[in-house]
Design a protein around this motif. Structure first.
Motif, PDB file in Angstrom:
ATOM      1  N   PRO A   1       0.829  -1.209   0.000  1.00 62.10           N
ATOM      2  CA  PRO A   1       0.000   0.000   0.000  1.00 62.10           C
ATOM      3  C   PRO A   1       0.856   1.248   0.000  1.00 62.10           C
ATOM      4  O   PRO A   1       2.019   1.218   0.385  1.00 62.10           O
ATOM      5  CB  PRO A   1      -0.786  -0.131   1.318  1.00 62.10           C
ATOM      6  CG  PRO A   1       0.091  -0.970   2.191  1.00 62.10           C
ATOM      7  CD  PRO A   1       0.772  -1.925   1.279  1.00 62.10           C
ATOM      8  N   PRO A   2       0.303   2.373  -0.435  1.00 63.68           N
ATOM      9  CA  PRO A   2       1.079   3.621  -0.431  1.00 63.68           C
ATOM     10  C   PRO A   2       1.430   4.013   0.992  1.00 63.68           C
ATOM     11  O   PRO A   2       0.699   3.705   1.938  1.00 63.68           O
ATOM     12  CB  PRO A   2       0.127   4.639  -1.064  1.00 63.68           C
ATOM     13  CG  PRO A   2      -1.244   4.056  -0.866  1.00 63.68           C
ATOM     14  CD  PRO A   2      -1.065   2.579  -0.926  1.00 63.68           C
ATOM     15  N   PRO A   3       2.575   4.708   1.189  1.00 63.71           N
ATOM     16  CA  PRO A   3       2.988   5.068   2.527  1.00 63.71           C
ATOM     17  C   PRO A   3       2.016   6.062   3.167  1.00 63.71           C
ATOM     18  O   PRO A   3       1.382   6.861   2.486  1.00 63.71           O
ATOM     19  CB  PRO A   3       4.366   5.709   2.312  1.00 63.71           C
ATOM     20  CG  PRO A   3       4.343   6.170   0.893  1.00 63.71           C
ATOM     21  CD  PRO A   3       3.499   5.187   0.157  1.00 63.71           C
ATOM     22  N   ASP A   4       1.916   5.988   4.487  1.00 59.41           N
ATOM     23  CA  ASP A   4       1.103   6.927   5.257  1.00 59.41           C
ATOM     24  C   ASP A   4       1.686   8.326   5.093  1.00 59.41           C
ATOM     25  O   ASP A   4       2.875   8.543   5.295  1.00 59.41           O
ATOM     26  CB  ASP A   4       1.132   6.501   6.723  1.00 59.41           C
ATOM     27  CG  ASP A   4       0.186   7.338   7.582  1.00 59.41           C
ATOM     28  OD1 ASP A   4      -0.167   8.445   7.159  1.00 59.41           O
ATOM     29  OD2 ASP A   4      -0.162   6.866   8.680  1.00 59.41           O
ATOM     30  N   LYS A   5       0.850   9.305   4.733  1.00 57.13           N
ATOM     31  CA  LYS A   5       1.355  10.655   4.500  1.00 57.13           C
ATOM     32  C   LYS A   5       1.855  11.312   5.777  1.00 57.13           C
ATOM     33  O   LYS A   5       2.512  12.350   5.723  1.00 57.13           O
ATOM     34  CB  LYS A   5       0.271  11.513   3.855  1.00 57.13           C
ATOM     35  CG  LYS A   5      -0.955  11.754   4.726  1.00 57.13           C
ATOM     36  CD  LYS A   5      -1.975  12.597   3.982  1.00 57.13           C
ATOM     37  CE  LYS A   5      -3.231  12.837   4.820  1.00 57.13           C
ATOM     38  NZ  LYS A   5      -4.224  13.645   4.093  1.00 57.13           N
ATOM     39  N   PHE A   6       1.519  10.736   6.927  1.00 58.78           N
ATOM     40  CA  PHE A   6       1.988  11.287   8.192  1.00 58.78           C
ATOM     41  C   PHE A   6       3.192  10.522   8.738  1.00 58.78           C
ATOM     42  O   PHE A   6       3.617  10.751   9.866  1.00 58.78           O
ATOM     43  CB  PHE A   6       0.862  11.264   9.236  1.00 58.78           C
ATOM     44  CG  PHE A   6      -0.322  12.102   8.851  1.00 58.78           C
ATOM     45  CD1 PHE A   6      -0.204  13.472   8.711  1.00 58.78           C
ATOM     46  CD2 PHE A   6      -1.549  11.513   8.590  1.00 58.78           C
ATOM     47  CE1 PHE A   6      -1.288  14.251   8.343  1.00 58.78           C
ATOM     48  CE2 PHE A   6      -2.636  12.279   8.219  1.00 58.78           C
ATOM     49  CZ  PHE A   6      -2.510  13.651   8.091  1.00 58.78           C
ATOM     50  N   THR A   7       3.717   9.592   7.960  1.00 56.38           N
ATOM     51  CA  THR A   7       4.883   8.813   8.372  1.00 56.38           C
ATOM     52  C   THR A   7       6.087   9.260   7.564  1.00 56.38           C
ATOM     53  O   THR A   7       6.019   9.374   6.337  1.00 56.38           O
ATOM     54  CB  THR A   7       4.639   7.307   8.153  1.00 56.38           C
ATOM     55  OG1 THR A   7       3.488   6.908   8.892  1.00 56.38           O
ATOM     56  CG2 THR A   7       5.856   6.499   8.607  1.00 56.38           C
ATOM     57  N   PHE A   8       7.197   9.508   8.241  1.00 54.09           N
ATOM     58  CA  PHE A   8       8.397  10.022   7.587  1.00 54.09           C
ATOM     59  C   PHE A   8       9.502   8.967   7.589  1.00 54.09           C
ATOM     60  O   PHE A   8       9.677   8.239   8.575  1.00 54.09           O
ATOM     61  CB  PHE A   8       8.879  11.292   8.292  1.00 54.09           C
ATOM     62  CG  PHE A   8       7.901  12.424   8.212  1.00 54.09           C
ATOM     63  CD1 PHE A   8       7.898  13.283   7.126  1.00 54.09           C
ATOM     64  CD2 PHE A   8       6.962  12.624   9.220  1.00 54.09           C
ATOM     65  CE1 PHE A   8       6.998  14.328   7.042  1.00 54.09           C
ATOM     66  CE2 PHE A   8       6.052  13.662   9.145  1.00 54.09           C
ATOM     67  CZ  PHE A   8       6.069  14.514   8.050  1.00 54.09           C
ATOM     68  N   ASP A   9      10.236   8.914   6.482  1.00 52.51           N
ATOM     69  CA  ASP A   9      11.337   7.967   6.335  1.00 52.51           C
ATOM     70  C   ASP A   9      12.488   8.384   7.255  1.00 52.51           C
ATOM     71  O   ASP A   9      12.976   9.513   7.176  1.00 52.51           O
ATOM     72  CB  ASP A   9      11.808   7.965   4.879  1.00 52.51           C
ATOM     73  CG  ASP A   9      12.808   6.855   4.575  1.00 52.51           C
ATOM     74  OD1 ASP A   9      13.330   6.253   5.526  1.00 52.51           O
ATOM     75  OD2 ASP A   9      13.056   6.602   3.384  1.00 52.51           O
ATOM     76  N   PRO A  10      12.965   7.482   8.138  1.00 51.95           N
ATOM     77  CA  PRO A  10      14.063   7.838   9.039  1.00 51.95           C
ATOM     78  C   PRO A  10      15.440   7.794   8.392  1.00 51.95           C
ATOM     79  O   PRO A  10      16.437   8.097   9.051  1.00 51.95           O
ATOM     80  CB  PRO A  10      13.956   6.779  10.143  1.00 51.95           C
ATOM     81  CG  PRO A  10      13.377   5.586   9.450  1.00 51.95           C
ATOM     82  CD  PRO A  10      12.428   6.139   8.420  1.00 51.95           C
ATOM     83  N   ASP A  11      15.512   7.394   7.112  1.00 51.06           N
ATOM     84  CA  ASP A  11      16.805   7.359   6.430  1.00 51.06           C
ATOM     85  C   ASP A  11      17.461   8.740   6.497  1.00 51.06           C
ATOM     86  O   ASP A  11      16.815   9.765   6.249  1.00 51.06           O
ATOM     87  CB  ASP A  11      16.602   6.945   4.973  1.00 51.06           C
ATOM     88  CG  ASP A  11      17.905   6.898   4.199  1.00 51.06           C
ATOM     89  OD1 ASP A  11      18.581   5.876   4.257  1.00 51.06           O
ATOM     90  OD2 ASP A  11      18.237   7.919   3.560  1.00 51.06           O
ATOM     91  N   LEU A  12      18.746   8.781   6.841  1.00 47.20           N
ATOM     92  CA  LEU A  12      19.440  10.056   7.039  1.00 47.20           C
ATOM     93  C   LEU A  12      19.428  10.931   5.787  1.00 47.20           C
ATOM     94  O   LEU A  12      19.191  12.143   5.866  1.00 47.20           O
ATOM     95  CB  LEU A  12      20.880   9.799   7.490  1.00 47.20           C
ATOM     96  CG  LEU A  12      21.074   9.470   8.974  1.00 47.20           C
ATOM     97  CD1 LEU A  12      22.474   8.936   9.233  1.00 47.20           C
ATOM     98  CD2 LEU A  12      20.827  10.719   9.826  1.00 47.20           C
ATOM     99  N   LEU A  13      19.683  10.327   4.643  1.00 48.38           N
ATOM    100  CA  LEU A  13      19.705  11.121   3.417  1.00 48.38           C
ATOM    101  C   LEU A  13      18.303  11.596   3.038  1.00 48.38           C
ATOM    102  O   LEU A  13      18.136  12.695   2.493  1.00 48.38           O
ATOM    103  CB  LEU A  13      20.332  10.322   2.280  1.00 48.38           C
ATOM    104  CG  LEU A  13      21.843  10.090   2.412  1.00 48.38           C
ATOM    105  CD1 LEU A  13      22.339   9.173   1.305  1.00 48.38           C
ATOM    106  CD2 LEU A  13      22.602  11.406   2.371  1.00 48.38           C
TER     107      LEU A  13
END
Length: 579
Positions: free
Chosen positions: A218-230
């Motif tokens: 499913p598409p990512p939650d718009k309120f969830t942010f990727d923790p990847d540093l870059l």
């Protein structure tokens, strides 16, 4: 064959799964793009064929030569010999540069990691932890097979022959021949006959953008942010309320995070702990002072660079306290941003415990040139005559008026910073009240440091006598975008000054008996400011207006008017001639 990349966390089975996923996704995207072009065309079939040809050639070159190589003259000659037109070659060069930029960009890295997680996690759940926090070498593994897979997909779709013996490409092509590939490959193979020969003299439009990898689930939650540093850095740099932040500061943030990832192997902000930052600080204190000035540093591991530092004199090892503290300040920004996004960062991090105390007052950190020093430096062969272009330190009759020649002269006659001078464009030169000057401001190649840095600087008469205005006119006639095009950066981490660093530093060593005071390009700015401070006929405001310093109070900033250009010229002419 996967042993060649065994230094990362991906096993041979992981590599195979990832490569298969890349090939399948790219073939599906190629087929979809061609179907749309056939049923709802936005351009002619010939234009689409040109775009496909450029895509295939660009990916092949990147797979064979790597991301650091460009389209070489030999490549262009071979392709033209096979029938490629000049327009097609221009399209290929533009597309090649764009693909490299997208692969290396933080957003491109984040997309690649997300696609790899989607490809491996469903079938190998026990491998998912490796992809939650991929090491630097694992990112390189993923990138290697990303490039090989996309190159092989285009190679297969267009039925291009490739005689090279690149093992990753050979394996990718064997996957293409496999009966396990999706049905879309049959369509791509059936259409291949229409896409075999290189385009010739027809006009080529901007190539179709490469589709992004489809990510399963499913598409990512718009309120969830990727923790990847870059990915985090990419979000920070793109925030609208940080639009005023200069490009150099954005590059510093990216470079600092990449260095941290290389040193620690940590790639997610949620995995960063106090001990990682403590270790990173220790690495910064052990790096050579000139780390990053050599292009070879990018290919060396941190251990190799630190090993080289062990052989250097003590005063050439360890970044300056201000530089180290700048890295820590940028991590403070990263942590604060992550907390604002509700990412679970460590509560035990205390950056204040890691800050390095300054050992010198600001005014004592760089020594200025004396007038005697200045005149000694400009007696070097760069300005009096060298042997040839690649032998600038041997005496001869050649005076090559390039960035190395003009940059220090302009700094000695105006006090501007290195990038302010070397990054000037032809359109930055103008006349104000009949006085030739250059406008230090943001341009296509670089930004200026602060709002107060934007200013007009009159050109010293000696520079005009030496031919600076003629040099600018030639660059303008040649339609160059920089007055020193040979110094233009070739990647996001380079600056204009990097290209003259070695020869300028070497000239100082030769002329100043080893340069015991550690003088540098910025010392020229200190020289100009110090000299004008000693001239009591020059006011503090006039000096600030020349060198781009901020006012001392609100009155200076809000109510003062700029010094008139005629008065500025008189100030510049007080600086002694250097030869």
């Amino acid at each position: 064959m996967y042993d060649a990349l065994a230094s990362g966390d991906l096993s041979p089975a992981d590599c195979k799964s990832w490569l298969e996923s890349v090939v399948r996704a790219e073939l599906a995207a190629i087929t979809q793009t061609r179907t749309i072009a056939r049923l709802d065309p936005a351009a002619s079939a010939e234009t689409d064929r040109h775009a496909d040809w450029a895509q295939a050639q660009a990916w092949r070159l990147i797979a064979e030569r790597g991301l650091g190589a460009s389209v070489a003259p030999a490549d262009a000659e071979t392709l033209r010999g096979a029938g490629a037109s000049a327009e097609a070659m221009a399209t290929l060069e533009r597309l090649h540069a764009r693909i490299v930029s997208e692969i290396l960009a933080p957003a491109g890295v984040a997309t690649m990691i997300a696609a790899a997680r989607a490809a491996l996690a469903p079938t190998q759940p026990d491998k998912a932890p490796l992809l939650d926090a991929p090491s630097y070498m694992t990112i390189l593994q993923l990138r290697k097979f990303l490039i090989a897979g996309r190159a092989a997909a285009w190679d297969a779709a267009d039925q291009m022959t490739d005689p090279t013996q690149n093992w990753a490409n050979d394996f990718a092509r064997s996957l293409v021949a496999s009966q396990q590939l999706p049905e879309c490959f049959v369509t791509a193979r059936a259409e291949a006959a229409a896409h075999t020969s290189p385009p010739s003299s027809e006009v080529v439009s901007t190539p179709v953008a490469s589709p992004v990898f489809p990510i399963a689930g499913p598409p990512p939650d718009k309120f969830t942010f990727d923790p990847d540093l870059l990915a985090l850095v990419g979000r920070i740099n793109s925030e609208p309320d940080r639009a005023h932040i200069k490009e150099d500061s954005r590059k510093q943030l990216i470079a600092g995070v990449k260095l941290f990832m290389r040193a620690t192997g940590i790639t997610r902000i949620t995995d960063v702990e106090q001990q990682h930052l403590k270790y990173f600080k220790g690495v910064l204190q052990r790096l050579p002072r000139h780390y990053g000035k050599s292009p070879k540093d990018a290919a060396r591991s941190i251990d190799e660079i630190l090993a080289r530092a062990d052989d250097l004199p003590e005063d050439e090892v360890g970044l300056a306290p201000r530089t180290i503290n700048g890295h820590l300040d940028r991590f403070d920004l990263l942590l604060r941003t992550a907390k604002s996004e509700n990412l679970k960062v460590s509560d035990s991090i205390e950056l204040g415990l890691l800050r390095v105390p300054e050992t010198k007052r600001d005014r004592d950190k760089r020594e200025p040139f004396t007038v005697d020093d200045i005149r000694k430096v400009f007696r070097h062969t760069v300005w009096t005559g060298c042997h040839r272009a690649d032998r600038r330190h041997l005496p001869g009759s050649l005076v090559l008026q390039d960035g190395l020649y003009w940059g220090p002269l302009m700094a000695a006659y105006g006090g501007a910073r290195r990038e302010e001078i070397l990054g000037l464009a032809p359109e930055d030169f103008c006349e104000i009240d009949g006085i030739p000057c250059y406008h230090i401001r943001d341009n296509a190649h670089r930004t200026v440091k602060t709002l107060s840095s934007e200013r007009l600087v009159p050109i010293h008469p000696h520079l005009i006598e030496l031919g600076l205005l003629d040099h600018v006119a030639e660059r303008r006639k040649a339609r160059e975008t920089a007055i020193f095009p040979e110094l233009k950066p070739t990647n996001d981490t380079e600056t204009f000054g990097d290209k003259i660093f070695y020869n300028w530093d070497r000239a100082l060593d030769i002329q100043l008996d080893g340069n015991p005071k550690g003088l540098c390009f910025h010392s020229l700015r200190h020289y100009v400011i110090g000299f004008l401070k000693g001239d009591k006929t020059v006011s503090e405001k006039e000096r600030r207006d020349l060198v781009g310093h901020v006012g001392t109070d609100a009155h200076d900033e809000n109510y003062d008017t700029p010094t008139r250009m005629w008065e500025m010229l008189q100030i510049v002419m007080r600086l002694p001639r250097v030869f």
